[in-house]
Design an enzyme around this catalytic site. Structure first.
Site, PDB file in Angstrom:
ATOM      1  CE1 TYR A  39      17.454   5.757  -1.682  1.00  0.00           C
ATOM      2  CE2 TYR A  39      17.630   6.434   0.615  1.00  0.00           C
ATOM      3  CZ  TYR A  39      18.215   5.959  -0.545  1.00  0.00           C
ATOM      4  OH  TYR A  39      19.558   5.682  -0.563  1.00  0.00           O
ATOM      5  CB  ALA A  98      11.258   1.677   5.899  1.00  0.00           C
ATOM      6  CB  SER A 137       7.813   4.917   5.395  1.00  0.00           C
ATOM      7  OG  SER A 137       8.408   6.193   5.260  1.00  0.00           O
ATOM      8  CB  CYS A 149       4.359   8.697   2.022  1.00  0.00           C
ATOM      9  SG  CYS A 149       5.587   7.594   2.735  1.00  0.00           S
ATOM     10  N   GLY A 180       0.831  -1.196   0.000  1.00  0.00           N
ATOM     11  CA  GLY A 180       0.000   0.000   0.000  1.00  0.00           C
ATOM     12  C   GLY A 180       0.868   1.250   0.000  1.00  0.00           C
ATOM     13  N   GLY A 181       0.268   2.368  -0.354  1.00  0.00           N
ATOM     14  CA  GLY A 181       0.953   3.648  -0.221  1.00  0.00           C
ATOM     15  C   GLY A 181       1.613   4.134  -1.497  1.00  0.00           C
ATOM     16  CD  GLN A 182       0.721   8.066  -3.756  1.00  0.00           C
ATOM     17  OE1 GLN A 182       1.464   8.165  -4.722  1.00  0.00           O
ATOM     18  NE2 GLN A 182      -0.603   8.148  -3.872  1.00  0.00           N
TER      19      GLN A 182
END
Length: 213
Positions: free
Chosen positions: A77, A153, A138, A169, A72-74
């Site tokens: 790094y 992370a 994240s 994100c 999930g998510g955008q």
């Protein structure tokens, strides 16, 4: 017969795609008797684009590869000095919903940081963990057949500059943080055991066993 033991793998520094493939393979092959696993790993520099990811949030990747992910998510790094923890859990068996797992992961990080004197918090409007307005951790998950994979992370002692090449994100101007801004001697080696101890505590302290990589 299933026993509530979690297998822990300390995988060191690894390419993202190989570990992602291994997670998929594990999740596809597991059955109701498979042990849950927690993988602790760092990745070589890579931008990963989540399922909902929009290309416009990748501003100028330069020499860092961009890899599509099914979490999930955008976009985010990963790089050396960031402690990644992948949680391969049978949620049905542990009676956890997806939201429960997100909350549990956020609380794991909040508790870990509190132990070393850093006050952090989750945000209702943007998953992850924050110190003040800055994002230090994240989250991104995928659930398949009632089992989770991917995870969190936590920025420990990494170079944060690649985050400037993206909208982390999906948030333009999101400022990132790392533990060494408050705790200079932090490394993934001394943070990983705390992270593991805190997630196990929130999972009601099941027995666990380290498996050699």
């Amino acid at each position: 017969m299933y026993q509530d033991k979690i297998l822990v793998r300390q995988l060191g520094l690894q390419p993202y795609e190989a570990i992602s493939q291994a997670m998929h393979n594990f999740t596809d092959m597991r059955d109701e008797n498979s042990h849950d696993e927690i993988w602790l790993v760092e990745h070589y520099p890579v931008f990963t684009q989540g399922q909902a990811g929009k290309a416009e949030h990748i501003l100028m990747p330069g020499d860092i590869p961009v890899v599509q992910s099914d979490r999930g998510g955008q976009v985010t790094y990963h790089g050396p000095g960031q402690q990644v923890m992948y949680v391969l859990l049978n949620l049905k068996r542990r009676k956890l919903g997806v939201r429960d797992l997100v909350t549990l992961l956020e609380q794991t990080v909040v508790n870990t940081l509190a132990e070393i004197g850093i006050e952090a918090h989750p945000r209702a409007d943007a998953p992850g963990v924050y110190v003040g307005e800055k994002k230090i951790c994240s989250l991104g998950l995928r659930i398949r057949r009632g089992c989770s994979f991917h995870g969190l992370a936590l920025n420990v002692n990494m170079d944060l500059s690649p985050f400037l090449r993206i909208n982390p994100c999906g948030y333009a101007g999101m400022e990132m943080a790392k533990i060494t801004q408050w705790k200079e001697d932090a490394t993934t080696d001394n943070i990983a055991p705390r992270l593991l101890a805190n997630i196990l505590a929130l999972l009601n302290n099941p027995p666990y066993e380290y498996i050699a990589a």
